[in-house]
Structures are given as C-alpha cells and as structure tokens.
Scaffold this motif. Structure first.
Motif, PDB file in Angstrom:
ATOM      1  N   MET A 120      -9.594 -12.975   0.696  1.00 31.14           N
ATOM      2  CA  MET A 120      -8.667 -11.880   0.997  1.00 31.14           C
ATOM      3  C   MET A 120      -8.039 -11.327  -0.279  1.00 31.14           C
ATOM      4  SD  MET A 120      -6.740 -12.772   4.583  1.00 31.14           S
ATOM      5  CE  MET A 120      -5.891 -14.217   3.971  1.00 31.14           C
ATOM      6  N   GLU A 121      -7.676 -12.224  -1.190  1.00 25.01           N
ATOM      7  CA  GLU A 121      -7.029 -11.785  -2.423  1.00 25.01           C
ATOM      8  C   GLU A 121      -7.966 -10.949  -3.281  1.00 25.01           C
ATOM      9  OE1 GLU A 121      -4.166 -13.915  -5.701  1.00 25.01           O
ATOM     10  OE2 GLU A 121      -6.091 -14.859  -5.282  1.00 25.01           O
ATOM     11  N   LYS A 122      -9.209 -11.392  -3.465  1.00 29.77           N
ATOM     12  CA  LYS A 122     -10.173 -10.632  -4.274  1.00 29.77           C
ATOM     13  C   LYS A 122     -10.476  -9.280  -3.623  1.00 29.77           C
ATOM     14  CE  LYS A 122     -12.441 -14.710  -6.290  1.00 29.77           C
ATOM     15  NZ  LYS A 122     -13.701 -15.487  -6.388  1.00 29.77           N
ATOM     16  N   THR A 123     -10.614  -9.278  -2.317  1.00 32.39           N
ATOM     17  CA  THR A 123     -10.893  -8.025  -1.609  1.00 32.39           C
ATOM     18  C   THR A 123      -9.719  -7.060  -1.724  1.00 32.39           C
ATOM     19  OG1 THR A 123     -12.245  -9.276  -0.035  1.00 32.39           O
ATOM     20  CG2 THR A 123     -11.627  -7.051   0.582  1.00 32.39           C
ATOM     21  N   THR A 124      -8.507  -7.590  -1.633  1.00 32.16           N
ATOM     22  CA  THR A 124      -7.319  -6.736  -1.734  1.00 32.16           C
ATOM     23  C   THR A 124      -7.236  -6.057  -3.095  1.00 32.16           C
ATOM     24  OG1 THR A 124      -6.116  -8.147  -0.180  1.00 32.16           O
ATOM     25  CG2 THR A 124      -4.802  -6.704  -1.586  1.00 32.16           C
ATOM     26  N   LYS A 125      -7.517  -6.788  -4.163  1.00 32.59           N
ATOM     27  CA  LYS A 125      -7.476  -6.200  -5.500  1.00 32.59           C
ATOM     28  C   LYS A 125      -8.467  -5.051  -5.631  1.00 32.59           C
ATOM     29  CE  LYS A 125      -5.827 -10.304  -7.980  1.00 32.59           C
ATOM     30  NZ  LYS A 125      -6.146 -11.337  -9.018  1.00 32.59           N
ATOM     31  N   LYS A 126      -9.666  -5.246  -5.109  1.00 36.15           N
ATOM     32  CA  LYS A 126     -10.676  -4.187  -5.164  1.00 36.15           C
ATOM     33  C   LYS A 126     -10.274  -2.987  -4.307  1.00 36.15           C
ATOM     34  CE  LYS A 126     -13.717  -6.229  -7.836  1.00 36.15           C
ATOM     35  NZ  LYS A 126     -14.108  -5.676  -9.159  1.00 36.15           N
ATOM     36  N   LEU A 127      -9.676  -3.255  -3.161  1.00 35.00           N
ATOM     37  CA  LEU A 127      -9.242  -2.166  -2.283  1.00 35.00           C
ATOM     38  C   LEU A 127      -8.112  -1.356  -2.920  1.00 35.00           C
ATOM     39  CD1 LEU A 127      -9.247  -3.811   1.278  1.00 35.00           C
ATOM     40  CD2 LEU A 127     -10.851  -2.131   0.352  1.00 35.00           C
ATOM     41  N   VAL A 128      -7.206  -2.031  -3.622  1.00 36.23           N
ATOM     42  CA  VAL A 128      -6.118  -1.316  -4.294  1.00 36.23           C
ATOM     43  C   VAL A 128      -6.678  -0.409  -5.392  1.00 36.23           C
ATOM     44  CG1 VAL A 128      -4.109  -1.619  -5.789  1.00 36.23           C
ATOM     45  CG2 VAL A 128      -4.345  -3.022  -3.736  1.00 36.23           C
ATOM     46  N   GLU A 129      -7.646  -0.898  -6.145  1.00 40.27           N
ATOM     47  CA  GLU A 129      -8.286  -0.059  -7.163  1.00 40.27           C
ATOM     48  C   GLU A 129      -8.973   1.142  -6.518  1.00 40.27           C
ATOM     49  OE1 GLU A 129     -10.952  -2.496  -9.359  1.00 40.27           O
ATOM     50  OE2 GLU A 129      -9.382  -3.812 -10.178  1.00 40.27           O
ATOM     51  N   TYR A 130      -9.659   0.904  -5.415  1.00 41.64           N
ATOM     52  CA  TYR A 130     -10.321   1.992  -4.688  1.00 41.64           C
ATOM     53  C   TYR A 130      -9.298   2.995  -4.170  1.00 41.64           C
ATOM     54  CZ  TYR A 130     -13.005   4.205  -0.893  1.00 41.64           C
ATOM     55  OH  TYR A 130     -13.598   5.099  -0.050  1.00 41.64           O
ATOM     56  N   LEU A 131      -8.179   2.504  -3.671  1.00 40.13           N
ATOM     57  CA  LEU A 131      -7.116   3.371  -3.157  1.00 40.13           C
ATOM     58  C   LEU A 131      -6.546   4.246  -4.259  1.00 40.13           C
ATOM     59  CD1 LEU A 131      -5.108   4.072  -0.805  1.00 40.13           C
ATOM     60  CD2 LEU A 131      -3.681   2.196  -1.659  1.00 40.13           C
ATOM     61  N   GLU A 132      -6.258   3.667  -5.407  1.00 36.20           N
ATOM     62  CA  GLU A 132      -5.623   4.406  -6.491  1.00 36.20           C
ATOM     63  C   GLU A 132      -6.569   5.392  -7.164  1.00 36.20           C
ATOM     64  OE1 GLU A 132      -4.221   1.247  -8.946  1.00 36.20           O
ATOM     65  OE2 GLU A 132      -2.362   0.956  -7.813  1.00 36.20           O
ATOM     66  N   ASN A 133      -7.837   5.012  -7.293  1.00 34.68           N
ATOM     67  CA  ASN A 133      -8.772   5.828  -8.078  1.00 34.68           C
ATOM     68  C   ASN A 133      -9.548   6.848  -7.260  1.00 34.68           C
ATOM     69  OD1 ASN A 133      -8.042   4.303 -10.350  1.00 34.68           O
ATOM     70  ND2 ASN A 133      -9.643   2.790  -9.981  1.00 34.68           N
ATOM     71  N   GLU A 134      -9.784   6.569  -5.977  1.00 32.48           N
ATOM     72  CA  GLU A 134     -10.652   7.444  -5.199  1.00 32.48           C
ATOM     73  C   GLU A 134     -10.003   8.011  -3.947  1.00 32.48           C
ATOM     74  OE1 GLU A 134     -14.677   6.068  -4.615  1.00 32.48           O
ATOM     75  OE2 GLU A 134     -14.462   4.548  -6.196  1.00 32.48           O
ATOM     76  N   VAL A 135      -9.133   7.266  -3.316  1.00 29.35           N
ATOM     77  CA  VAL A 135      -8.574   7.704  -2.033  1.00 29.35           C
ATOM     78  C   VAL A 135      -7.333   8.569  -2.217  1.00 29.35           C
ATOM     79  CG1 VAL A 135      -7.648   6.926   0.179  1.00 29.35           C
ATOM     80  CG2 VAL A 135      -9.505   5.654  -0.909  1.00 29.35           C
ATOM     81  N   ALA A 136      -6.427   8.176  -3.117  1.00 28.06           N
ATOM     82  CA  ALA A 136      -5.146   8.881  -3.284  1.00 28.06           C
ATOM     83  C   ALA A 136      -5.345  10.293  -3.822  1.00 28.06           C
ATOM     84  CB  ALA A 136      -4.237   8.095  -4.216  1.00 28.06           C
ATOM     85  N   ILE A 137      -4.517  11.224  -3.325  1.00 27.22           N
ATOM     86  CA  ILE A 137      -4.545  12.625  -3.734  1.00 27.22           C
ATOM     87  C   ILE A 137      -3.187  12.977  -4.322  1.00 27.22           C
ATOM     88  CG2 ILE A 137      -4.947  14.994  -2.973  1.00 27.22           C
ATOM     89  CD1 ILE A 137      -6.311  13.808  -0.479  1.00 27.22           C
ATOM     90  N   LYS A 138      -3.185  13.738  -5.394  1.00 25.86           N
ATOM     91  CA  LYS A 138      -1.918  14.153  -6.004  1.00 25.86           C
ATOM     92  C   LYS A 138      -1.185  15.111  -5.070  1.00 25.86           C
ATOM     93  CE  LYS A 138       0.065  15.933 -10.298  1.00 25.86           C
ATOM     94  NZ  LYS A 138      -0.227  16.479 -11.647  1.00 25.86           N
ATOM     95  N   VAL A 139       0.086  14.852  -4.839  1.00 18.03           N
ATOM     96  CA  VAL A 139       0.858  15.654  -3.898  1.00 18.03           C
ATOM     97  C   VAL A 139       1.292  16.965  -4.538  1.00 18.03           C
ATOM     98  CG1 VAL A 139       3.076  14.591  -4.535  1.00 18.03           C
ATOM     99  CG2 VAL A 139       2.796  15.600  -2.276  1.00 18.03           C
ATOM    100  N   ILE A 140       1.244  18.049  -3.757  1.00 14.98           N
ATOM    101  CA  ILE A 140       1.722  19.361  -4.203  1.00 14.98           C
ATOM    102  C   ILE A 140       2.993  19.701  -3.440  1.00 14.98           C
ATOM    103  CG2 ILE A 140      -0.595  20.156  -4.832  1.00 14.98           C
ATOM    104  CD1 ILE A 140      -0.725  21.651  -2.203  1.00 14.98           C
ATOM    105  N   ASP A 141       3.700  20.717  -3.929  1.00 18.76           N
ATOM    106  CA  ASP A 141       5.003  21.049  -3.355  1.00 18.76           C
ATOM    107  C   ASP A 141       4.924  21.387  -1.869  1.00 18.76           C
ATOM    108  OD1 ASP A 141       6.151  20.605  -5.796  1.00 18.76           O
ATOM    109  OD2 ASP A 141       6.167  22.714  -6.397  1.00 18.76           O
ATOM    110  N   ASP A 142       3.847  22.052  -1.443  1.00 18.62           N
ATOM    111  CA  ASP A 142       3.730  22.453  -0.045  1.00 18.62           C
ATOM    112  C   ASP A 142       3.560  21.261   0.893  1.00 18.62           C
ATOM    113  OD1 ASP A 142       3.930  25.050  -0.871  1.00 18.62           O
ATOM    114  OD2 ASP A 142       1.764  25.436  -0.874  1.00 18.62           O
ATOM    115  N   GLN A 143       3.185  20.101   0.364  1.00 20.70           N
ATOM    116  CA  GLN A 143       2.960  18.920   1.202  1.00 20.70           C
ATOM    117  C   GLN A 143       4.184  18.034   1.329  1.00 20.70           C
ATOM    118  OE1 GLN A 143      -0.357  17.394  -1.070  1.00 20.70           O
ATOM    119  NE2 GLN A 143      -1.863  18.205   0.390  1.00 20.70           N
ATOM    120  N   ILE A 144       5.223  18.320   0.572  1.00 17.88           N
ATOM    121  CA  ILE A 144       6.424  17.479   0.593  1.00 17.88           C
ATOM    122  C   ILE A 144       7.062  17.486   1.977  1.00 17.88           C
ATOM    123  CG2 ILE A 144       8.789  17.337  -0.261  1.00 17.88           C
ATOM    124  CD1 ILE A 144       7.729  18.096  -3.017  1.00 17.88           C
TER     125      ILE A 144
END
Length: 607
Positions: free
Chosen positions: A176-200
């Motif tokens: 679980m720990e190794k998988t979580t670390k990889k998932l966090v990297e995937y979340l930060e690098n590929e899944v997350a989108i930079k927020v714009i003012d209209d989305q606030i």
C-alpha cells in the motif's frame, strides 16, 4: 507482568468486559506470558495495579482477531454517521453534546467525528485512530475530512480480510505504501490541473456542499484582495452575508497598548493618515529611549506609529499623557508572535513602510535612543484596533515588497523540500499574504444561531478548499478522481512482489469507496456508477458522474472540481492509519479505580 512488585492480581476473562476480574489464569497461560507468547485463545489479561489507582486491561489477537474486530466495529460506526454527509445529496447530523445545551446541526465530517464517543473501549480506540486521519487531512488541506474517514474504513476492512486469510500484514502495508507514493506522483504530475480564476467559484461551491451563494461570495472576496490576500470570517448582524475589503497589511495580535490612545471612538480604533513608522526589535523601558523620535514627530506635526516588543508602564503613561494634553499623535502596539517569527514579522513591516528596524540585537545594533529620522518609515494609513492593526505602505516600497515576497516563496519551497512540518509552510503563507494582499472580511448572516454555525462551517471548508486548489491545482470532482487513481494501480503493481501486490489490490478496491458512498447518499446503485465512470474515463480522463443532477460527462466542464491537495492528503493519511490497524497485535486500556478511601482515625467517624 510476572514478579512486578505493584501487581496484586492477574486474572483472565472470556468475554473481556472491562474492569471486571474473573478466574485466575492457569499456570500454563502464566508461563506462556513469561515466555513472551500470547495468552490462550480469546483471553484478555487484566493487570491490577495499586499505583495511583489505575489498572490496565491487556488484549491480544488470537485466531479470531477479536480485539481488532472490535476496533474496526468502532470505525464502521464512525463511518456510518460521518459518511452520510458526503456529496451534494449528503444529509446533516444533529449533535447533542450534553443535557442543557442546544443541539448543533453539522455537515462537516471532522466536526461530527470529534463528537463521537463510544461506550466500548476497543471501539472507542478504533474510532479515535481514524479521527486522527481526518484531523490531519483537515489541518493540511482544510477539506476532505469525510473522505479520509471513508477511505480509512475501506482500507482497514479490506486489509483485515487479507490478514485473516493468512497474508503477512507487513507485506500488505509495504504494498500500500509503495503504491501510494506512485499514485501521489501520478496525481501531481499528470492528473492535477492548474486552477484559473473562473474556476474558483466552482471549487468553493462544491466544497460548501453545493451552496452557490457561498461560492460566489468567496470568489468575489478573492478577486478583491488577490490570490495572496487574507480572507476572514465574522458573524454578521443581519440575515444576509456581506463583504468588507480593505487594502494593506493586517497584523493580528498587534493591538493598541492602551485604549486611551483611541482617537476614533465611533469605530473604537486609533487611526492616522501619513504617519511616520518606528520599529523596535526589543523593549522600550525608559523615557530617554523614546523621547528623541517623539520630538522629531512632534516638531513636524506628523503622527507616529511605534511597534515594539513591550512598553514599560512609565513609557505608556508618557504617551497617553502627551496625546491627551500636548496633542501628540501617536499609535503604539506590541509586536506579535515570539522569537524568530516576531523578528521576521517586524522586518516585513519595515520593508513595507521603508523603515529600519532598530534595537541592540539587530544587525545594525542601533539603539532607539540614538535613532534619527533616517530610520523612520512612512505609512499612508494606520488603523489600530484591540486585536490587530492595518498598515498601508507607500507606493515607493512596492519593488522591495515584491522582492521580499519572492524571497519568502523561495524559503517556503526550500522548507517543504527539507520535509519540515506543514505548519512551517503555513507561517510563510501567512506572511506572504499579509505583505502582498489586502484584507477581506465576510460577515456571515443567518436567521438562527444553528443556521449561523452551519454556514460558518461551510464557509470555512470552502476557504480551505480554495487555498488547497491554489497550492496544488484541481482535479475532476465528485469522487471520480479516485476511480482514475484506482485504474493506475494495476500498472504500478507490476513492480511489486507477490505479497505486496495484495496491498496494491486493497488500495485499488478502497479507492472506489468514496464514489460508492456519494452514490449511496444520492439513492443510486453505486457499483453501476463506478462501472460507468470507469468506462467513460477510457476516452475522457475527466469523465465522471454529477450526483446533483444524475448526469455523466466532463466534470471540469460541468464545474464539478476539487483540490488535488485534498485527494493527496486524504489518501496518505488513510494509508497511515490503516497501517496502525493491520500491524496491531495487542491493546492496552487503562482504567482509573478512583481514590482509595481514607482510613478512619481513632475517635473519628468515617462517613
């Protein structure tokens, strides 16, 4: 246990009811304890100690895993009462603390969890351990508290199934720990989108359980003070919400030293325009120290704003007397915080106003008594209240302020890279916000006190969600981002060994639970929703299900978004708590026996 001088009796129980002594342990069980082994199956060891009137109940796992099952039962009870609030169609929970107090209507997960206290000791321990995951998520991200509890429950339930079947608990946790670390990297690098003012506005609305009026108000406040500005909540006097904004640096815990200095009695503040600023990194103990700068300000007929660690009573009386009789325009405040943080805040104020910090412990070593006009700064406006002050610096210091903000941002990033606690980051963020942004106060209105508390909690969740979104970006909301992470697990599991893969499988199944809970609260068949979302994400990674309208589509386009930081914190903290459960072999519960009755002396009647 054996041979301890404070132990009076060792007994065993078949049902493990706390505080009750049963038949003495057999010699065979006693020898097993002495050899470091667990007692006989389904037994609880009670250690009676006279020391300070306490005794301990000891519980051990056997083939039935009875203690950990009771702890998990407590987690299940907590999840049941908290999970019903998740999603746009989640319900409220009414909390009655004690007899004689008014009940509270709560929709916030961590606030409800804090009020849950179970009668059984083991169940209470289980619920309190999961509460820690929720509280840590709330402290780091400000939202996602309910999801953290639901995820923790899923990981623990699924993990226990594997442990009971004979899989090594440590290998499960490592998977679980190794998988979580990889998932966090995937979340930060590929899944997350930079927020714009209209989305606030959308982020705030979703976090406030779909209250669009709250999202609109927060978006309006943030637009007024900027992304680095400070937004605070106050209880309003009307039934409607309203917003008050003002530009400048607000320093809390920095109020006037004496209410007699107030020159604006209508608002109860000390207020001056075009004031000179004197900043002292130390105490002002004598009149000889402060008279030179007071003479400079008095001769030029300019107000003077003084900040110092502490003012002696003699100095305080001198300032009040000269303000009332000689017309001296003065505002004096004590510096906030302590230690290095206080010195740093004073330096921030100096950069904003163009002043030089004086004091014997500063780099220049310049004392206040020898200070000249060159060390004095300038402020367009100074407003000092009982709890804080607002300072508007001149336009001439704008470049210096921008450079200071950039320096603080770099220090914050280095602090994060060094692994410092999250509250260190919060200190930097607060200093940046005070320097760069303005101040917005949202006055929350309501018809009743119960409604007011509920609305303030929703506003607080929405504000924290906005900060989290600005920090690490946004993802598709509605718990659909967890399904996207779950689909990534199979790829990560290829690098794990055969037993660690079982930990990854547990995490994959648990990541579906938040969406299942949202579906259950909306009265929809959860597994069907999960399957539809998974099929849709094959062609559109942002595909999801809108529980409010029962529609499928691109979640970002529909305005259903949430902070990536909330997803990360909930995932990491849930895995951490699940490890505690899966690796638990024994539990110790202490009980207070009460004070030993006092023995009656000769001739004394014992009541």
């Amino acid at each position: 246990i054996g041979g301890a001088p404070l132990v009076n009796r060792i007994a065993a129980t078949a049902g493990a009811r706390q505080g009750r002594l049963r038949d003495a342990l057999k010699v065979k069980s006693m020898e097993a304890l002495m050899d470091g082994e667990n007692p006989m199956p389904s037994q609880t060891v009670s250690q009676m100690a006279t020391f300070k009137g306490y005794h301990s109940d000891l519980y051990f796992n056997d083939n039935t895993y009875e203690p950990i099952r009771k702890m998990i039962l407590g987690v299940a009870k907590l999840t049941a009462v908290v999970g019903c609030t998740l999603g746009p169609k989640g319900r409220n929970v009414v909390v009655q603390r004690r007899v004689g107090t008014r009940p509270r209507i709560i929709n916030d997960g961590v606030s409800i969890a804090k009020e849950v206290h179970l009668e059984d000791d083991l169940e209470e321990i289980g619920s309190q351990l999961v509460l820690e995951a929720s509280e840590r998520t709330n402290a780091e991200a400000g939202d996602g508290t309910t999801t953290a509890i639901v995820l923790s429950n899923a990981l623990i339930q699924e993990g226990l199934k594997r442990v009971v079947s004979g899989v090594n608990a440590m290998q499960i946790y490592r998977g679980m720990e190794k998988t979580t670390k990889k998932l966090v990297e995937y979340l930060e690098n590929e899944v997350a989108i930079k927020v714009i003012d209209d989305q606030i506005e959308d982020v705030a609305t979703i976090s406030a359980s779909g209250r669009r009026d709250i999202g609109v108000m927060i978006a309006k406040a943030l637009k007024a003070v900027g992304r680095l500005g400070m937004i605070t909540l106050e209880e309003g006097r009307n039934v409607d919400d309203w917003l008050e904004t003002q530009q400048g640096m607000f320093v809390d815990e920095c109020g006037y030293i004496n209410p007699k200095l107030i020159n604006n009695p209508e608002d109860g503040i000390v207020q001056y325009e075009k004031a000179r600023v004197v900043i002292v990194d130390g105490d002002v103990n004598t009149l000889e120290e402060i008279i030179p700068v007071m003479e400079i300000a008095f001769e030029k007929d300019e107000p003077v704003f003084i900040v110092a660690h502490k003012f002696a009573k003699e100095v305080e009386n001198f300032l009040v007397l000269n303000q009332q009789r000689a017309g001296l325009k003065v505002a004096a405040v004590t510096a906030p915080a302590f230690g290095d943080l206080r010195s740093n805040i004073l330096e921030d104020i100096a950069i904003l106003t163009g002043a030089t910090v004086v004091g014997e412990e500063t780099d220049l070593g310049l004392s206040l008594s020898s200070a000249t006009e060159k060390v004095m700064g300038y402020a367009e406006l100074v407003e000092v209240g009982k709890e804080g002050c607002l300072i508007q610096g001149p336009n001439s210091t704008k470049e210096a302020v921008d450079a200071r903000v950039q320096q603080l941002v770099e220090k914050r990033d280095r602090s994060d890279a060094a692994g410092n606690p999250f509250y260190e980051r919060d200190k930097f963020n607060r200093r940046i916000a005070k320097l760069k942004g303005g101040v917005a106060v949202i006055y929350v209105g309501a018809m009743t006190e119960l409604e007011l508390r509920d609305r303030k909690l929703r506003y607080d969740d929405a504000l924290c969600a906005i900060r989290a979104a600005l920090d690490e970006g946004i993802v598709a909301g509605g718990a659909t981002a967890y399904v996207r992470l779950a689909d990534k697990v199979d790829e990560i599991a290829k690098d794990l060994n055969s037993e660690e893969v079982k930990g990854a499988d547990i995490l994959k199944k648990a990541l579906e639970y938040p969406l299942l809970q949202v579906s259950r609260n909306a009265g929809v068949h959860g597994p069907l929703v999960v399957a539809n979302v998974r099929d849709g994400q094959e062609s559109d990674p942002l595909f999801g299900w809108n529980a409010a309208t029962d529609e499928y589509g691109n979640m970002v386009e529909m305005g259903i978004i949430e902070p990536a930081k909330v997803i990360r914190c909930a995932l990491e903290n849930s895995v951490s708590v699940a490890k505690t459960f899966l690796l638990t072999e024994g539990v110790v519960v202490q009980h207070y026996l009460g004070e030993k009755p006092k023995e009656a002396e000769v001739g004394e009647i014992q009541m």
